[in-house]
Design a protein around this motif. Structure first.
Motif, PDB file in Angstrom:
ATOM      1  N   GLY A   1       7.810  34.273  59.515  1.00 43.54           N
ATOM      2  CA  GLY A   1       7.418  35.635  59.857  1.00 43.54           C
ATOM      3  C   GLY A   1       8.599  36.394  60.432  1.00 43.54           C
ATOM      4  O   GLY A   1       9.346  35.859  61.248  1.00 43.54           O
ATOM      5  N   ILE A   2       8.782  37.648  59.999  1.00 46.31           N
ATOM      6  CA  ILE A   2       9.858  38.475  60.533  1.00 46.31           C
ATOM      7  C   ILE A   2       9.279  39.770  61.072  1.00 46.31           C
ATOM      8  O   ILE A   2       8.187  40.206  60.671  1.00 46.31           O
ATOM      9  CB  ILE A   2      10.932  38.790  59.469  1.00 46.31           C
ATOM     10  N   SER A   3       9.990  40.379  61.996  1.00 40.82           N
ATOM     11  CA  SER A   3       9.597  41.684  62.518  1.00 40.82           C
ATOM     12  C   SER A   3      10.004  42.756  61.511  1.00 40.82           C
ATOM     13  O   SER A   3      10.806  42.498  60.603  1.00 40.82           O
ATOM     14  CB  SER A   3      10.287  41.934  63.864  1.00 40.82           C
ATOM     15  N   PRO A   4       9.482  43.988  61.624  1.00 35.15           N
ATOM     16  CA  PRO A   4       9.910  45.057  60.712  1.00 35.15           C
ATOM     17  C   PRO A   4      11.411  45.301  60.719  1.00 35.15           C
ATOM     18  O   PRO A   4      11.973  45.766  59.723  1.00 35.15           O
ATOM     19  CB  PRO A   4       9.133  46.277  61.228  1.00 35.15           C
ATOM     20  N   SER A   5      12.086  44.966  61.820  1.00 36.51           N
ATOM     21  CA  SER A   5      13.536  45.156  61.886  1.00 36.51           C
ATOM     22  C   SER A   5      14.308  44.049  61.174  1.00 36.51           C
ATOM     23  O   SER A   5      15.529  44.136  61.035  1.00 36.51           O
ATOM     24  CB  SER A   5      13.988  45.231  63.350  1.00 36.51           C
ATOM     25  N   GLY A   6      13.622  43.004  60.728  1.00 43.35           N
ATOM     26  CA  GLY A   6      14.258  41.959  59.938  1.00 43.35           C
ATOM     27  C   GLY A   6      14.606  40.696  60.682  1.00 43.35           C
ATOM     28  O   GLY A   6      15.167  39.772  60.095  1.00 43.35           O
ATOM     29  N   HIS A   7      14.295  40.581  61.976  1.00 49.87           N
ATOM     30  CA  HIS A   7      14.597  39.375  62.736  1.00 49.87           C
ATOM     31  C   HIS A   7      13.473  38.349  62.590  1.00 49.87           C
ATOM     32  O   HIS A   7      12.293  38.712  62.532  1.00 49.87           O
ATOM     33  CB  HIS A   7      14.787  39.711  64.217  1.00 49.87           C
ATOM     34  N   VAL A   8      13.853  37.079  62.536  1.00 46.97           N
ATOM     35  CA  VAL A   8      12.857  36.012  62.464  1.00 46.97           C
ATOM     36  C   VAL A   8      12.139  35.925  63.805  1.00 46.97           C
ATOM     37  O   VAL A   8      12.766  35.746  64.853  1.00 46.97           O
ATOM     38  CB  VAL A   8      13.507  34.660  62.131  1.00 46.97           C
ATOM     39  N   THR A   9      10.833  36.078  63.782  1.00 45.74           N
ATOM     40  CA  THR A   9      10.036  35.997  65.008  1.00 45.74           C
ATOM     41  C   THR A   9       9.086  34.814  65.017  1.00 45.74           C
ATOM     42  O   THR A   9       8.500  34.500  66.051  1.00 45.74           O
ATOM     43  CB  THR A   9       9.224  37.294  65.206  1.00 45.74           C
ATOM     44  N   PHE A  10       8.940  34.164  63.859  1.00 36.60           N
ATOM     45  CA  PHE A  10       8.021  33.017  63.799  1.00 36.60           C
ATOM     46  C   PHE A  10       8.455  32.106  62.655  1.00 36.60           C
ATOM     47  O   PHE A  10       8.740  32.568  61.548  1.00 36.60           O
ATOM     48  CB  PHE A  10       6.586  33.470  63.566  1.00 36.60           C
ATOM     49  N   VAL A  11       8.501  30.805  62.941  1.00 36.64           N
ATOM     50  CA  VAL A  11       8.748  29.781  61.918  1.00 36.64           C
ATOM     51  C   VAL A  11       7.824  28.614  62.202  1.00 36.64           C
ATOM     52  O   VAL A  11       7.828  28.071  63.305  1.00 36.64           O
ATOM     53  CB  VAL A  11      10.214  29.295  61.919  1.00 36.64           C
ATOM     54  N   SER A  12       7.044  28.237  61.214  1.00 38.33           N
ATOM     55  CA  SER A  12       6.133  27.107  61.401  1.00 38.33           C
ATOM     56  C   SER A  12       6.865  25.796  61.146  1.00 38.33           C
ATOM     57  O   SER A  12       7.987  25.769  60.633  1.00 38.33           O
ATOM     58  CB  SER A  12       4.950  27.223  60.437  1.00 38.33           C
ATOM     59  N   ASP A  13       6.216  24.702  61.521  1.00 41.17           N
ATOM     60  CA  ASP A  13       6.718  23.387  61.140  1.00 41.17           C
ATOM     61  C   ASP A  13       6.627  23.236  59.626  1.00 41.17           C
ATOM     62  O   ASP A  13       5.977  24.030  58.936  1.00 41.17           O
ATOM     63  CB  ASP A  13       5.903  22.291  61.819  1.00 41.17           C
ATOM     64  N   LEU A  14       7.268  22.209  59.105  1.00 38.33           N
ATOM     65  CA  LEU A  14       7.163  21.906  57.679  1.00 38.33           C
ATOM     66  C   LEU A  14       5.873  21.144  57.404  1.00 38.33           C
ATOM     67  O   LEU A  14       5.548  20.185  58.101  1.00 38.33           O
ATOM     68  CB  LEU A  14       8.368  21.086  57.222  1.00 38.33           C
ATOM     69  N   TRP A  15       5.145  21.610  56.428  1.00 40.00           N
ATOM     70  CA  TRP A  15       3.894  20.983  56.010  1.00 40.00           C
ATOM     71  C   TRP A  15       4.082  20.413  54.609  1.00 40.00           C
ATOM     72  O   TRP A  15       5.061  20.685  53.932  1.00 40.00           O
ATOM     73  CB  TRP A  15       2.751  22.000  56.022  1.00 40.00           C
ATOM     74  N   VAL A  16       3.097  19.623  54.153  1.00 35.11           N
ATOM     75  CA  VAL A  16       3.160  19.061  52.807  1.00 35.11           C
ATOM     76  C   VAL A  16       3.089  20.187  51.779  1.00 35.11           C
ATOM     77  O   VAL A  16       2.502  21.240  52.013  1.00 35.11           O
ATOM     78  CB  VAL A  16       2.015  18.051  52.582  1.00 35.11           C
ATOM     79  N   GLY A  17       3.728  19.961  50.629  1.00 35.96           N
ATOM     80  CA  GLY A  17       3.870  21.021  49.643  1.00 35.96           C
ATOM     81  C   GLY A  17       2.582  21.490  49.006  1.00 35.96           C
ATOM     82  O   GLY A  17       2.531  22.594  48.448  1.00 35.96           O
ATOM     83  N   SER A  18       1.526  20.685  49.071  1.00 36.10           N
ATOM     84  CA  SER A  18       0.271  21.080  48.415  1.00 36.10           C
ATOM     85  C   SER A  18      -0.598  22.000  49.267  1.00 36.10           C
ATOM     86  O   SER A  18      -1.612  22.495  48.792  1.00 36.10           O
ATOM     87  CB  SER A  18      -0.532  19.823  48.057  1.00 36.10           C
ATOM     88  N   ILE A  19      -0.219  22.255  50.512  1.00 31.14           N
ATOM     89  CA  ILE A  19      -1.051  23.076  51.390  1.00 31.14           C
ATOM     90  C   ILE A  19      -1.080  24.520  50.889  1.00 31.14           C
ATOM     91  O   ILE A  19      -0.081  25.043  50.372  1.00 31.14           O
ATOM     92  CB  ILE A  19      -0.531  22.997  52.842  1.00 31.14           C
TER      93      ILE A  19
END
Length: 395
Positions: free
Chosen positions: A262-280
Motif C-alpha cells: 500500500g502506498i500513500s497518494p504521494s507515492g511513499h510505501v505506507t504498508f507492506v504485508s508479510d509474504l503469503w503463499v502464491g495461491s491466496i
C-alpha cells in the motif's frame, strides 16, 4: 651437450638470477613477475589490496610507506594472538568498501539502493546499538577471533546483498571472509535491520496524507488514504506436495510468494504485508493483512478490479475506488470511460513503486527455498529502503 639442453639450462639460470635480483623487492612484485598473466594486463600493485605485516604491532607497511593501523580498515590476520611468533603474515582487505563509492552518488545507488552519502551516513548513525565486539583487538584474553570487517563494511555488504542479489560465495570473496562467516553476518544483519528500520514505513495520519496530497488526487480523489495492489515473487519448488499446491500461482504459473503493498497518494510505501503463499486471493490477503483496520470512516481505498472487497469496506464506512465493470455486452458510458482513465492514471503509481522494490535484485528471479524463514524480512527491507528514494508523485 645438445643445444636444447643448453638453452634450457640457461633459461633456468636466468630465472634464478632474476629471482635473486628481484629479492629486494616486495613479495607482491615477485609474485607478479613469477606468474603468467597472458590473459589480461597485469593490474597495478596499488590496485591489489595486500598488506604485509611483520608482527602484530600498531604499524603496517605497504611497499615503502608506513602508516598507523587506525588509518586502515579493520582486518583479521591469521594469527591467534598478538603475543605469538613474530613471523610475517598476510591479510587481505575487501576489494570494495564504502569509501570507494561514497563520493559517487550513481555508484552508491547502484551498490546499495541509497541515493547519496548523506542518507547513507544518517542511516548508519541509527546503528549505534550495533556496537563492535570487544574482540576487535588482538589480545589473548579477548576470547574468540577478532572482527573480520568494520561495522560499516558489514552494513555495506548486506546492502549489496539486497541491491545486487549477489551470492554468498561472491560476497565472501569480495570481502575476503569465509562463506560461513559471510552467511552468519548476513542473517544477523537482516534480523537486526528488519527491526531497526521499522521507522521507514509508517502509517500516516489522515491529516498528514491530506497535507501531502498531490494535485492529481486532490482534484479527483481527495479522500484517498491508500492505494493497494498485490505482487508475487518466484521461489523454488518445495518438496512437500501440500506446499506445492498452496504456493502455486495460476497467474504466474510458478511457485510464488505473494504480498500486499500500500502506498500513500504521494507515492511513499505506507504498508507492506508479510509474504503469503502464491495461491491466496487478493481479497483474502487484504482481509488477513489488517490494512482495512488501519483506515478510518470516510477514507477511500483505491485498488484494481481484482479487489472485490466492498463487503469488507462498506460496513466500516470506507469507500472502495476501483474501475467500473462491464455489464453484459453493453459498452462503457462516456462517464465510465473517463472514470476508468482517471483511476488508471492515479493507480499507476503503486505499480511504479513495486517496480522500485523489485529493483533490489535479491527479489528478482527465483528466490531459494532456503530463504523462506527470512523471505518476509528481506522483502520488507527492500520496501523500506525505497522510501529513501525521491518521491514518485510530483506535488
Amino acid at each position: 651437450m645438445p643445444a636444447t639442453e643448453v638453452g634450457d639450462h640457461q633459461n633456468g639460470d636466468d630465472a634464478e638470477t632474476s629471482f635473486i635480483q628481484e629479492s629486494h623487492k616486495s613479495n607482491l612484485d615477485v609474485s607478479l613477475n613469477f606468474h603468467d598473466y597472458t590473459c589480461e594486463p597485469v593490474p597495478a600493485p596499488s590496485a591489489i589490496r595486500m598488506i604485509e605485516t611483520q608482527t602484530c604491532i600498531p604499524t603496517m607497511t605497504i611497499g615503502t610507506q608506513t602508516e598507523s593501523v587506525q588509518t586502515f580498515r579493520s582486518i583479521s590476520t591469521q594469527t591467534d594472538t598478538c603475543e605469538q611468533r613474530g613471523i610475517g603474515v598476510q591479510a587481505m582487505l575487501p576489494t570494495l568498501v564504502y569509501e570507494d563509492v561514497m563520493d559517487n552518488p550513481s555508484k552508491l545507488n547502484f551498490y546499495t539502493g541509497i541515493p547519496n552519502k548523506g542518507l547513507f551516513n544518517a542511516l548508519f548513525d541509527e546503528m549505534g546499538d550495533m556496537q563492535e565486539k570487544p574482540q576487535t583487538r588482538c589480545r589473548k584474553s579477548s576470547g574468540g577471533r577478532p572482527r573480520a570487517l568494520r561495522l560499516i563494511d558489514e552494513f555495506f555488504m548486506v546492502l549489496m546483498r539486497l541491491r545486487l542479489g549477489l551470492l554468498v560465495a561472491d560476497l565472501a570473496a569480495r570481502f575476503c571472509i569465509s562463506q560461513a562467516a559471510c552467511s552468519r553476518l548476513l542473517n544477523k544483519w537482516i534480523d537486526y535491520l528488519d527491526m531497526k528500520l521499522d521507522f521507514l514505513i509508517m502509517w500516516p495520519s489522515k491529516s498528514a496524507v491530506k497535507f501531502n496530497m498531490p494535485k492529481l488526487f486532490r482534484d479527483k480523489f481527495p479522500d484517498t488514504r491508500v492505494i493497494i495492489d498485490c505482487t508475487e515473487i518466484k521461489t523454488e519448488t518445495p518438496s512437500s506436495l501440500q506446499l506445492k499446491s498452496l504456493m502455486y500461482s495460476d497467474y504466474k504459473s510458478h511457485i510464488t510468494w505473494k504480498s500486499l503493498v500500500g502506498i500513500s497518494p504521494s507515492g511513499h510505501v505506507t504498508f507492506v504485508s508479510d509474504l503469503w503463499v502464491g495461491s491466496i486471493s487478493d481479497k483474502k490477503i487484504t482481509n488477513n493483512s489488517g490494512i482495512i483496520d488501519l483506515c478510518e470512516e470516510g477514507d477511500s481505498i483505491m485498488a484494481d478490479k481484482g479487489f472485490i472487497i466492498s463487503d469488507l469496506t462498506t460496513p466500516k464506512g470506507i469507500k472502495l475506488v476501483i474501475p467500473p465493470f462491464k455489464r453484459g455486452h453493453s459498452k462503457f458510458s462516456k462517464r465510465e470511460v473517463q472514470q476508468t482513465r482517471d483511476i488508471a492514471n492515479a493507480r499507476i503509481h503503486v505499480e511504479r513503486q513495486m517496480e522500485r522494490i523489485k529493483n533490489f535484485r535479491i527479489v528478482q528471479g527465483v528466490m531459494p527455498i532456503t530463504m523462506s524463514s527470512r523471505a518476509s524480512k528481506v522483502w520488507k527491507l527492500c520496501a523500506k529502503l525505497t522510501n529513501l528514494q525521491p518521491p514518485l508523485v510530483p506535488h
